[in-house]
Design an enzyme around this catalytic site. Sequence first.
Site, PDB file in Angstrom:
ATOM      1  N   HIS A   1      31.766 -18.781 -16.948  1.00  0.00           N
ATOM      2  CA  HIS A   1      30.827 -19.055 -15.852  1.00  0.00           C
ATOM      3  C   HIS A   1      31.597 -19.011 -14.539  1.00  0.00           C
ATOM      4  O   HIS A   1      32.632 -19.672 -14.403  1.00  0.00           O
ATOM      5  CB  HIS A   1      30.196 -20.439 -16.055  1.00  0.00           C
TER       6      HIS A   1
ATOM      7  N   LEU B   1      28.641 -20.529  -8.524  1.00  0.00           N
ATOM      8  CA  LEU B   1      28.295 -21.948  -8.554  1.00  0.00           C
ATOM      9  C   LEU B   1      28.291 -22.411 -10.000  1.00  0.00           C
ATOM     10  O   LEU B   1      27.517 -21.906 -10.812  1.00  0.00           O
ATOM     11  CB  LEU B   1      26.921 -22.181  -7.924  1.00  0.00           C
TER      12      LEU B   1
ATOM     13  N   VAL C   1      26.980 -15.508 -13.935  1.00  0.00           N
ATOM     14  CA  VAL C   1      27.299 -15.434 -12.510  1.00  0.00           C
ATOM     15  C   VAL C   1      26.167 -16.101 -11.738  1.00  0.00           C
ATOM     16  O   VAL C   1      25.054 -15.577 -11.672  1.00  0.00           O
ATOM     17  CB  VAL C   1      27.478 -13.974 -12.047  1.00  0.00           C
ATOM     18  N   GLU C   2      26.460 -17.268 -11.153  1.00  0.00           N
ATOM     19  CA  GLU C   2      25.405 -18.068 -10.530  1.00  0.00           C
ATOM     20  C   GLU C   2      25.562 -18.150  -9.015  1.00  0.00           C
ATOM     21  O   GLU C   2      26.620 -18.488  -8.500  1.00  0.00           O
ATOM     22  CB  GLU C   2      25.406 -19.484 -11.119  1.00  0.00           C
ATOM     23  N   LEU C   3      24.470 -17.824  -8.319  1.00  0.00           N
ATOM     24  CA  LEU C   3      24.375 -17.927  -6.856  1.00  0.00           C
ATOM     25  C   LEU C   3      25.520 -17.221  -6.134  1.00  0.00           C
ATOM     26  O   LEU C   3      26.175 -17.783  -5.262  1.00  0.00           O
ATOM     27  CB  LEU C   3      24.287 -19.393  -6.420  1.00  0.00           C
TER      28      LEU C   3
END
Length: 282
Positions: free
Chosen positions: A123, A126, A167-169
Amino acid sequence: MRNIFTFGHRPAQRNWTVADLRANKGKLQLTEVTAMNGEQAARAAAAGIDTIVTRAQTLKEVRDAAPNTFVTAALMLVDHPTEADVLKGAMRAMDQGADALYTTRSLDTIRMLADLDFPVMGHVGLVPPYSTWIGGLRAYGTTAEEALKLVDKFRAMEQAGAFAVEVELVPQQVLEEINKQTSLITFSIGSGSGGDVTFLFSEDICGETKEPPRHAHAYGNVRRLQEQIEGERMAALSAFQSAVRDGSFPYDDVSISMKPHELEAFRARLSEPAPLGTQLEG
């Protein structure tokens, strides 16, 4: 549909394998949603969702409900505080039919699992549990410096043996550029269409969340239906309470009645002087 043999040594079929996901990189945009119970998993599978992610604790129920869907088991930090816990949880999840494992832990953890040939997802961007380190819940990679740090994280995960990364934000343009250079399968949540798989939470998609995150979009309004159900539930319980208090319930049609002659005989026997037990036994 692909024929496979699970890590638990059981024959099975899957809509996607790790090899398929890698071969599809940069081609068909795939989907992923959360499923925390069998009902959500069954609906996702019926809707044709490509991949599902669930907590390791609910994996068995999800796998039973969606037997052919690619499922990732999340080894959440609070549920697996030590490396030994992670390994034990990973073994259990893979035995129960997980196709991949998700972790927010260190590169050493990713390497440990990858060394067992388990497909591992990391991850970046964010990572909500660690948001305090970047000043709170916010987009990450919006500056050139942060975007370059993301590149380093992608490379480190590749070297540790991960096959995929959530992949966050992250700005869509940043993910688009990185995705051209990485071998990792990228699962985008709030990072635009620059990844290989677009991921959202089922509750947000179905409109169950009271205050959904900015990057989510509701395609339904299940919350409205839930509120209607709760309203009906409250009205029914209140009506029952009132009916019992005013003596109108139980109604005749839900009560048991004795035939008049039997009732008359019963009352007559009750009025006799002998003990009730003796009379009834005689």
